[in-house]
Write a protein that holds these residues in place. Structure first.
Motif, mmCIF file in Angstrom:
data_model
loop_
_atom_site.group_PDB
_atom_site.id
_atom_site.type_symbol
_atom_site.label_atom_id
_atom_site.label_comp_id
_atom_site.label_asym_id
_atom_site.label_seq_id
_atom_site.Cartn_x
_atom_site.Cartn_y
_atom_site.Cartn_z
ATOM 1 N N ILE A 109 45.459 20.983 72.201
ATOM 2 C CA ILE A 109 44.653 22.475 71.635
ATOM 3 C C ILE A 109 43.865 22.147 70.738
ATOM 4 N N ARG A 110 42.032 22.659 71.180
ATOM 5 C CA ARG A 110 40.267 22.213 70.646
ATOM 6 C C ARG A 110 41.152 22.835 69.265
ATOM 7 N N LEU A 111 40.894 23.410 68.069
ATOM 8 C CA LEU A 111 40.070 24.294 67.755
ATOM 9 C C LEU A 111 38.961 24.382 67.643
ATOM 10 N N ALA A 112 38.852 25.960 67.362
ATOM 11 C CA ALA A 112 37.632 26.491 67.294
ATOM 12 C C ALA A 112 36.200 25.512 66.600
ATOM 13 N N PRO A 113 35.554 26.292 66.613
ATOM 14 C CA PRO A 113 34.783 25.528 65.004
ATOM 15 C C PRO A 113 34.701 26.310 63.790
ATOM 16 N N GLU A 114 35.310 27.259 63.570
ATOM 17 C CA GLU A 114 35.535 27.817 62.319
ATOM 18 C C GLU A 114 36.673 27.405 61.866
ATOM 19 N N ALA A 115 37.669 27.570 62.432
ATOM 20 C CA ALA A 115 38.576 26.645 61.930
ATOM 21 C C ALA A 115 38.876 24.839 62.074
ATOM 22 N N LEU A 116 37.923 24.018 62.830
ATOM 23 C CA LEU A 116 38.119 23.125 62.066
ATOM 24 C C LEU A 116 37.052 23.172 61.385
ATOM 25 N N GLN A 117 36.152 23.272 60.828
ATOM 26 C CA GLN A 117 35.327 23.424 59.343
ATOM 27 C C GLN A 117 36.428 23.758 58.349
ATOM 28 N N ALA A 118 37.429 25.122 58.290
ATOM 29 C CA ALA A 118 38.405 25.611 57.386
ATOM 30 C C ALA A 118 39.215 24.067 56.568
ATOM 31 N N TRP A 119 39.727 23.272 57.627
ATOM 32 C CA TRP A 119 40.450 22.234 57.446
ATOM 33 C C TRP A 119 39.567 21.118 56.879
ATOM 34 N N ARG A 120 38.082 20.474 57.628
ATOM 35 C CA ARG A 120 37.765 20.148 56.568
ATOM 36 C C ARG A 120 37.425 20.742 55.197
ATOM 37 N N ASP A 121 36.811 21.494 54.593
ATOM 38 C CA ASP A 121 36.298 22.409 53.530
ATOM 39 C C ASP A 121 38.050 22.224 52.920
ATOM 40 N N ARG A 122 39.078 22.421 53.739
ATOM 41 C CA ARG A 122 40.928 22.042 52.646
ATOM 42 C C ARG A 122 41.247 20.540 52.141
ATOM 43 N N LEU A 123 41.022 19.817 53.332
ATOM 44 C CA LEU A 123 41.132 18.264 52.612
ATOM 45 C C LEU A 123 39.764 17.296 51.643
ATOM 46 N N ALA A 124 38.154 18.434 52.206
ATOM 47 C CA ALA A 124 37.733 18.407 51.200
ATOM 48 C C ALA A 124 38.064 18.571 49.296
ATOM 49 N N VAL A 125 38.685 19.753 49.610
ATOM 50 C CA VAL A 125 39.353 19.907 48.407
ATOM 51 C C VAL A 125 40.775 19.109 47.436
ATOM 52 N N ILE A 126 41.815 19.156 48.826
ATOM 53 C CA ILE A 126 42.549 18.567 48.575
ATOM 54 C C ILE A 126 41.925 16.528 47.741
ATOM 55 N N LEU A 127 41.187 16.176 48.487
ATOM 56 C CA LEU A 127 40.803 14.682 47.710
ATOM 57 C C LEU A 127 40.272 15.036 46.866
ATOM 58 N N ASP A 128 39.484 16.039 46.267
ATOM 59 C CA ASP A 128 38.935 16.242 45.313
ATOM 60 C C ASP A 128 39.761 16.089 44.347
ATOM 61 N N GLU A 129 40.957 16.479 44.675
ATOM 62 C CA GLU A 129 41.663 16.921 42.885
ATOM 63 C C GLU A 129 42.925 16.124 42.914
ATOM 64 N N GLU A 130 42.832 15.274 44.511
ATOM 65 C CA GLU A 130 43.682 13.983 43.877
ATOM 66 C C GLU A 130 43.413 13.017 44.013
ATOM 67 N N ARG A 131 41.673 13.238 43.682
ATOM 68 C CA ARG A 131 41.082 11.794 43.685
ATOM 69 C C ARG A 131 41.051 11.009 44.868
ATOM 70 N N GLY A 132 41.678 11.383 46.101
ATOM 71 C CA GLY A 132 41.813 10.690 47.098
ATOM 72 C C GLY A 132 43.097 9.676 47.201
ATOM 73 N N GLU A 133 43.464 10.295 46.681
ATOM 74 C CA GLU A 133 44.993 9.277 46.639
ATOM 75 C C GLU A 133 45.734 8.977 48.069
ATOM 76 N N ILE A 134 46.067 8.476 48.438
ATOM 77 C CA ILE A 134 46.387 8.079 49.479
ATOM 78 C C ILE A 134 47.071 6.631 49.597
ATOM 79 N N ILE A 135 48.078 6.872 49.979
ATOM 80 C CA ILE A 135 49.856 5.802 49.763
ATOM 81 C C ILE A 135 49.101 4.768 51.315
ATOM 82 N N ASN A 136 49.302 3.053 50.456
ATOM 83 C CA ASN A 136 48.955 3.196 51.489
ATOM 84 C C ASN A 136 49.956 1.235 51.547
#
Length: 136
Positions: A109-136
């Protein structure tokens, strides 16, 4: 590495054009923090989750979802299971060993452009809040 009870099938989302039998390996830059080279290859048991990853992946190609099989041990992905979704409801995993492409999945299932942008925005906030911490 402790192997989860989930036996798949498993899926990986990417913008790479791959063929049956190709191996996906660790050692590439993170889609979310390109300055980080990943020690693991990530996958999920949910085709639509892999589709979201494909949509969010860096690169110029079309988003693609592949059915994959692990070639070695794998574990729950601690980036989502330990930090955000205890119990692994996203059925997300990672491995230091390659994943073998078994087939391309075209009915995700492909996301509608608005839903995909909402995910991108959410991800940007999460990465900024956590300083992009990734358990590698």
């Amino acid at each position: 590495m402790t192997r989860p009870a989930d036996d798949g099938p498993f899926f990986h989302g990417t913008k790479a054009d791959l063929g049956i039998g190709d191996l996906l390996t660790a050692g590439f830059r993170s889609n979310y923090r390109p300055e980080i080279v990943m020690n693991h290859i990530y996958f999920t048991a949910l085709p639509d989750g892999a589709g979201l990853a494909a949509e969010l992946a860096s690169g110029e190609g079309a988003p693609r979802v592949y059915r994959v099989e692990p070639t070695g041990p794998y574990e729950d992905d601690p980036n989502v299971t330990d930090k955000k979704f205890p119990g692994n409801p996203t059925r997300s995993y990672r491995s230091t060993e390659p994943l073998r492409v078994v087939d391309e999945v075209t009915d995700w299932i492909r996301l509608a452009p608005e839903a995909l942008q909402a995910w991108r925005d959410r991800l940007a906030v999460i990465l900024d809040e956590e300083r992009g911490e990734i358990i590698n």
